[in-house]
Design a protein around this motif. Sequence first.
Motif, short mmCIF file in Angstrom:
data_model
loop_
_atom_site.label_atom_id
_atom_site.label_comp_id
_atom_site.label_asym_id
_atom_site.label_seq_id
_atom_site.Cartn_x
_atom_site.Cartn_y
_atom_site.Cartn_z
N CYS A 189 9.88 42.59 73.41
CA CYS A 189 8.65 42.19 74.10
C CYS A 189 7.58 43.29 74.15
O CYS A 189 6.44 43.01 74.50
CB CYS A 189 8.97 41.71 75.52
SG CYS A 189 9.58 40.02 75.56
N GLU A 190 7.95 44.52 73.79
CA GLU A 190 6.95 45.58 73.73
C GLU A 190 6.41 45.67 72.31
O GLU A 190 7.15 45.96 71.37
CB GLU A 190 7.57 46.91 74.14
CG GLU A 190 6.57 48.04 74.28
CD GLU A 190 7.19 49.34 74.75
OE1 GLU A 190 7.54 50.17 73.88
OE2 GLU A 190 7.34 49.53 75.98
N LEU A 217 4.27 42.79 76.14
CA LEU A 217 3.57 43.90 76.79
C LEU A 217 3.09 44.89 75.73
O LEU A 217 3.77 45.09 74.71
CB LEU A 217 4.51 44.64 77.76
CG LEU A 217 5.03 43.84 78.96
CD1 LEU A 217 6.14 44.62 79.65
CD2 LEU A 217 3.89 43.54 79.93
N ALA A 236 2.81 48.34 73.94
CA ALA A 236 3.68 49.51 73.90
C ALA A 236 3.06 50.65 74.69
O ALA A 236 1.84 50.84 74.67
CB ALA A 236 3.91 49.94 72.46
N ARG A 237 3.89 51.42 75.37
CA ARG A 237 3.38 52.53 76.17
C ARG A 237 2.81 53.64 75.30
O ARG A 237 1.89 54.34 75.69
CB ARG A 237 4.51 53.08 77.05
CG ARG A 237 4.91 52.16 78.19
CD ARG A 237 6.22 52.56 78.80
NE ARG A 237 7.33 52.30 77.89
CZ ARG A 237 8.61 52.55 78.16
NH1 ARG A 237 8.92 53.08 79.34
NH2 ARG A 237 9.55 52.29 77.30
N ASN A 285 3.10 46.70 69.38
CA ASN A 285 2.08 47.73 69.11
C ASN A 285 0.75 47.13 68.66
O ASN A 285 -0.07 47.84 68.08
CB ASN A 285 2.59 48.71 68.05
CG ASN A 285 2.65 48.11 66.66
OD1 ASN A 285 2.95 46.93 66.50
ND2 ASN A 285 2.38 48.92 65.64
N ALA A 294 5.36 53.54 68.73
CA ALA A 294 5.76 52.15 68.46
C ALA A 294 5.44 51.72 67.04
O ALA A 294 6.10 50.82 66.50
CB ALA A 294 5.08 51.21 69.45
#
Length: 476
Positions: A227-228, A263, A265-266, A230, A271
């Motif tokens: 779910c994460e 979501l 990517a942090r 880029n 990513a």
Amino acid sequence: MSSSTFRTEKDLLGSLDVPSEAYYGIQTLRAMHNFQLSGIPLFHFPHLVSALAMVKWAAAKANHHLGYLSDEKHSAIIKACKRITQGEFHDQFLVDMIQGGAGTSTNMNANEVIANIALEELGYAKGDYHHLHPNNDVNMAQSTNDAYPTAIRVGLLLGYDHLLASLTKLCESFAKKGKEFAHVLKMGRTQLQDAVPMTLGQEFHAFSTTLTEDVNRIRLLIPDLLCEVNLGGTAIGTGINADPQYPALAVKYLAEISGHPLLPARDLIEATSDMGAFVLLSGMLKRTAVKLSKICNDLRLLSSGPRTGINEINLPPRQPGSSIMPGKVNPVIPEAVNQVVFTIIGNDLAVTLAAEGGQLQLNVMEPLIAYKTFGSITLLIRAMDMLRELCIDGITANAEHCRDLVEHSIGLITALNPYIGYENATRIARKALETGKGVLELVREEKLLSEKDLEEILKPENMIGPHQILRNLINH
């Protein structure tokens, strides 16, 4: 074929004639000429095609919201993407799954097909890209390097419920057989040697339990891994050529369109290059597959014979087993599952090597990762459905034969060990092997236990699970 059946398109390298009816364009055509490897085109995995359209749909919404894409182009692109997600035009996604360019050919295949569908929606001919362009409009604020891996993740999310459904049904089938065979006493075996009694129901229930563990892990693992995304990182994760608000907005729209809680990517740079999630996912698929193969090995052993093998169960006969041996029927369904599992194990190694083979800010081996991961899931679903429908549901037990094996097994001495002592038990076991006599016969001959005591000790419920040792019989 006359020239009127083609349209001419241009790119960096020159011009090519594209079939006039084709919705793909020149870059797709070049890739079709270059990559004739696996023979598996993109449309072989419809969830991936739909995911590509969803990514383009979300990007168009974000770019329109931010004022970069006109109402007219936005509307046409959205309609094209919706039609693809509904199953139309999948036959236009013709690039081979294995390709150079880190997925650029896949991305351009999607860009060109969407652009040409949109052009027709606007009343223009396919290829009239000055009205709506594959790169300038459909690919706006994107790079292959964020659009493609995002589509892979979304495609896997779109399809994993089918994997869960097949695995759950197989677990239920084994559990049903566990109940059906709960009364069938048999010998358990370790190292292919007689061990201690159990029931056939316990054996089949254990098959259900081990696979149910994977149902629960897959249900939790896949969404957390995938779910994460880029999207918005563009070329290497820095977001060049994208509005600062675009990444969060595009991912928000993609979550709404796909129905999954995606979501951003942090760390978009990390990513864009890291394939660790796919390695873990592939390893999970391999884990389930290996369990399945071990079960199929057991089924083949338990059904072996019919006269000279174990023959405790009967698999449904599916086809004659030999061109020379009349009457032979082979365990073809478990055998086929074993071969699927070997393929999935090989796919996992390919994914591992592809993930390791990336350099610097991008992993160019993503096409192989996509091909092998989607392929493993497809094969695993088909294998589990085949095993359940054509084998497990039709298995029957040879209950009398199972009990006869228990009664004549050397392993039965284990149940008597607490009552006659280890030395006596060892001696009786050795004597049984040397003489061919049964354990119970020898115990009776030596009057080590009375008939009444034997009857109590050998009750099935006292042999197939923990129970209170009959203290009054110890050291009889």
